[in-house]
Design a protein around this motif. Sequence first.
Motif, mmCIF file in Angstrom:
data_model
loop_
_atom_site.group_PDB
_atom_site.id
_atom_site.type_symbol
_atom_site.label_atom_id
_atom_site.label_comp_id
_atom_site.label_asym_id
_atom_site.label_seq_id
_atom_site.Cartn_x
_atom_site.Cartn_y
_atom_site.Cartn_z
ATOM 1 N N ARG A 344 0.825 -1.208 0.000
ATOM 2 C CA ARG A 344 0.000 0.000 0.000
ATOM 3 C C ARG A 344 0.861 1.261 0.000
ATOM 4 N N THR A 345 2.002 1.215 0.716
ATOM 5 C CA THR A 345 2.906 2.371 0.711
ATOM 6 C C THR A 345 3.412 2.645 -0.701
ATOM 7 N N THR A 346 3.763 1.560 -1.391
ATOM 8 C CA THR A 346 4.211 1.702 -2.784
ATOM 9 C C THR A 346 3.093 2.255 -3.662
ATOM 10 N N GLN A 347 1.900 1.737 -3.471
ATOM 11 C CA GLN A 347 0.768 2.199 -4.271
ATOM 12 C C GLN A 347 0.433 3.663 -3.969
ATOM 13 N N LEU A 348 0.505 4.052 -2.671
ATOM 14 C CA LEU A 348 0.274 5.446 -2.314
ATOM 15 C C LEU A 348 1.340 6.350 -2.930
ATOM 16 N N ASP A 349 2.570 5.853 -2.934
ATOM 17 C CA ASP A 349 3.652 6.628 -3.544
ATOM 18 C C ASP A 349 3.394 6.819 -5.036
ATOM 19 N N ILE A 350 2.895 5.748 -5.680
ATOM 20 C CA ILE A 350 2.565 5.843 -7.112
ATOM 21 C C ILE A 350 1.440 6.855 -7.327
ATOM 22 N N ILE A 351 0.397 6.787 -6.474
ATOM 23 C CA ILE A 351 -0.719 7.719 -6.613
ATOM 24 C C ILE A 351 -0.242 9.161 -6.433
ATOM 25 N N ARG A 352 0.609 9.356 -5.404
ATOM 26 C CA ARG A 352 1.099 10.720 -5.164
ATOM 27 C C ARG A 352 1.910 11.226 -6.362
ATOM 28 N N LYS A 353 2.750 10.367 -6.925
ATOM 29 C CA LYS A 353 3.544 10.766 -8.084
ATOM 30 C C LYS A 353 2.637 11.123 -9.271
ATOM 31 N N ILE A 354 1.618 10.267 -9.496
ATOM 32 C CA ILE A 354 0.716 10.524 -10.618
ATOM 33 C C ILE A 354 -0.055 11.818 -10.406
ATOM 34 N N MET A 355 -0.542 12.016 -9.159
ATOM 35 C CA MET A 355 -1.285 13.239 -8.874
ATOM 36 C C MET A 355 -0.401 14.464 -9.047
ATOM 37 N N ASN A 356 0.851 14.337 -8.655
ATOM 38 C CA ASN A 356 1.786 15.457 -8.826
ATOM 39 C C ASN A 356 2.043 15.741 -10.307
ATOM 40 N N ILE A 357 2.189 14.645 -11.107
ATOM 41 C CA ILE A 357 2.399 14.813 -12.547
ATOM 42 C C ILE A 357 1.166 15.425 -13.187
ATOM 43 N N LEU A 358 -0.025 14.970 -12.760
ATOM 44 C CA LEU A 358 -1.259 15.541 -13.307
ATOM 45 C C LEU A 358 -1.363 17.022 -12.971
ATOM 46 N N ALA A 359 -0.846 17.393 -11.828
ATOM 47 C CA ALA A 359 -0.962 18.781 -11.391
ATOM 48 C C ALA A 359 0.078 19.689 -12.043
ATOM 49 N N THR A 360 1.218 19.129 -12.389
ATOM 50 C CA THR A 360 2.322 19.984 -12.848
ATOM 51 C C THR A 360 2.789 19.697 -14.271
ATOM 52 N N HIS A 361 2.529 18.493 -14.773
ATOM 53 C CA HIS A 361 3.032 18.119 -16.100
ATOM 54 C C HIS A 361 1.958 17.363 -16.872
ATOM 55 N N ILE A 362 0.787 17.949 -16.996
ATOM 56 C CA ILE A 362 -0.317 17.273 -17.646
ATOM 57 C C ILE A 362 -0.022 17.009 -19.124
ATOM 58 N N GLU A 363 0.691 17.982 -19.815
ATOM 59 C CA GLU A 363 0.988 17.750 -21.223
ATOM 60 C C GLU A 363 1.913 16.553 -21.401
ATOM 61 N N THR A 364 2.896 16.469 -20.537
ATOM 62 C CA THR A 364 3.821 15.318 -20.622
ATOM 63 C C THR A 364 3.065 14.023 -20.391
ATOM 64 N N MET A 365 2.117 14.037 -19.426
ATOM 65 C CA MET A 365 1.296 12.856 -19.168
ATOM 66 C C MET A 365 0.497 12.488 -20.405
ATOM 67 N N GLU A 366 -0.131 13.507 -21.039
ATOM 68 C CA GLU A 366 -0.941 13.234 -22.222
ATOM 69 C C GLU A 366 -0.089 12.699 -23.366
ATOM 70 N N ASP A 367 1.098 13.302 -23.557
ATOM 71 C CA ASP A 367 1.998 12.795 -24.609
ATOM 72 C C ASP A 367 2.401 11.355 -24.342
ATOM 73 N N TYR A 368 2.681 11.057 -23.079
ATOM 74 C CA TYR A 368 3.114 9.702 -22.720
ATOM 75 C C TYR A 368 1.995 8.684 -22.966
ATOM 76 N N VAL A 369 0.763 9.111 -22.607
ATOM 77 C CA VAL A 369 -0.380 8.206 -22.777
ATOM 78 C C VAL A 369 -0.629 7.950 -24.257
ATOM 79 N N LYS A 370 -0.500 9.005 -25.082
ATOM 80 C CA LYS A 370 -0.715 8.817 -26.500
ATOM 81 C C LYS A 370 0.334 7.874 -27.101
ATOM 82 N N LYS A 371 1.561 8.053 -26.708
ATOM 83 C CA LYS A 371 2.623 7.209 -27.251
ATOM 84 C C LYS A 371 2.462 5.743 -26.809
ATOM 85 N N ARG A 372 2.003 5.498 -25.584
ATOM 86 C CA ARG A 372 1.868 4.100 -25.114
ATOM 87 C C ARG A 372 0.732 3.374 -25.797
ATOM 88 N N GLN A 373 -0.201 4.123 -26.421
ATOM 89 C CA GLN A 373 -1.302 3.482 -27.131
ATOM 90 C C GLN A 373 -0.818 2.941 -28.466
#
Length: 373
Positions: A344-373
């Motif tokens: 759960r600590t690992t999963q919480l760490d992942i959630i926090r990282k994702i939430m931080n990326i969503l808050a600060t680097h949404i374009e990078t997240m969107e680019d990454y998601v598009k490329k992984r498809q």
Amino acid sequence: FFFFKQKTAYEMLRSLVGSEMCIRDRLGCSVIVYSNPLKAAEPEAQTVLAQLSDIESNDFGKKIMDTIALQLKRNEPLSEVSKLMNNIRLDLVNEQRKANVENEAHVRECTSQLNKFNTRITETTEELTTTSFTLANLNSKWQAITARIDAVEDQIRILGSKDQQLRDEKQYTETDFAQRIGQIRQVVEALDIILPKLRAIKGEQGVEEALLELGKIGRNNPISALVQLASTLNPRSLVIIVEKLQSLRESLVAALEDNEAANQEQSQDFSILTGEMETVRRNLEQALNEARNELEQTNTQSSNYKSILQDANLELRSAQQGRDLKQQECTTWSARFSAESNRRTTQLDIIRKIMNILATHIETMEDYVKKRQ
């Protein structure tokens, strides 16, 4: 688990001011800023991409990224994606809190049960020590009683042999006394017959008359030869012989009395001695019976303590096995709890990282998601 139903998560906090949203819970507050950030510098973008790649290397992280990709593909509002992440985080926090409560209860239960097992082991070990010590004392007591019984039995046998020896000697002495007294009495009786006959030779009657009287005693009686010899002696010699025989008779009578007195004294001594020996024998037999009763009681006590020792050994093994099983159970639980907490600590760490990326680097997240498809 991680293709979430958005409508079943926690209520999204509504305190939105401008382009900022504060997501609050009992553990703290994080601020997610939804703005139109400038395009990140290349090194920073590479760092975010590395983080996202690292997140996807985890099964949980990959499922989360799949869910985000699905949300973005459906053109869900960013607030809904953030709400979903926050609800997942809250679920994990609540799960951990619940797990902590359960773990604390289980730790208390483990500690209580292990303390009980250890108390049983300590008490049983003390009982084993005490019982073993008591059995050792009883064994020493048994050996001492057995030795005492053997000694008393030997004394009784020796006393019986001595008693029999005294009785045999008494019988021999009485037989010898009877023979000796009988011989003395015969001699005295003979002298009682001879002396009057010898005195009669002096003039009261002749040799023929004396022999006639003596002949009445028996045809082969040696007294007749003595009277014939005496009749040939002169009166003075005859008087001396009579005096000697009279003195002999008196000595024999005195010896007879002395022998009878000595025999009576010996009989009294024998009675006293045998009486004393009988008293000793009764005392020894009483001591023997007491020792045998004590030995029987000791055997009974030993048997009881051996049963106690056997039961205590069984109890000790049972307590030790119960403690070991409980310890294994508690160790397994602790390991599982630690593994789940780490997960759960690992999963919480992942959630926090994702939430931080969503808050600060949404374009990078969107680019990454598009490329992984």
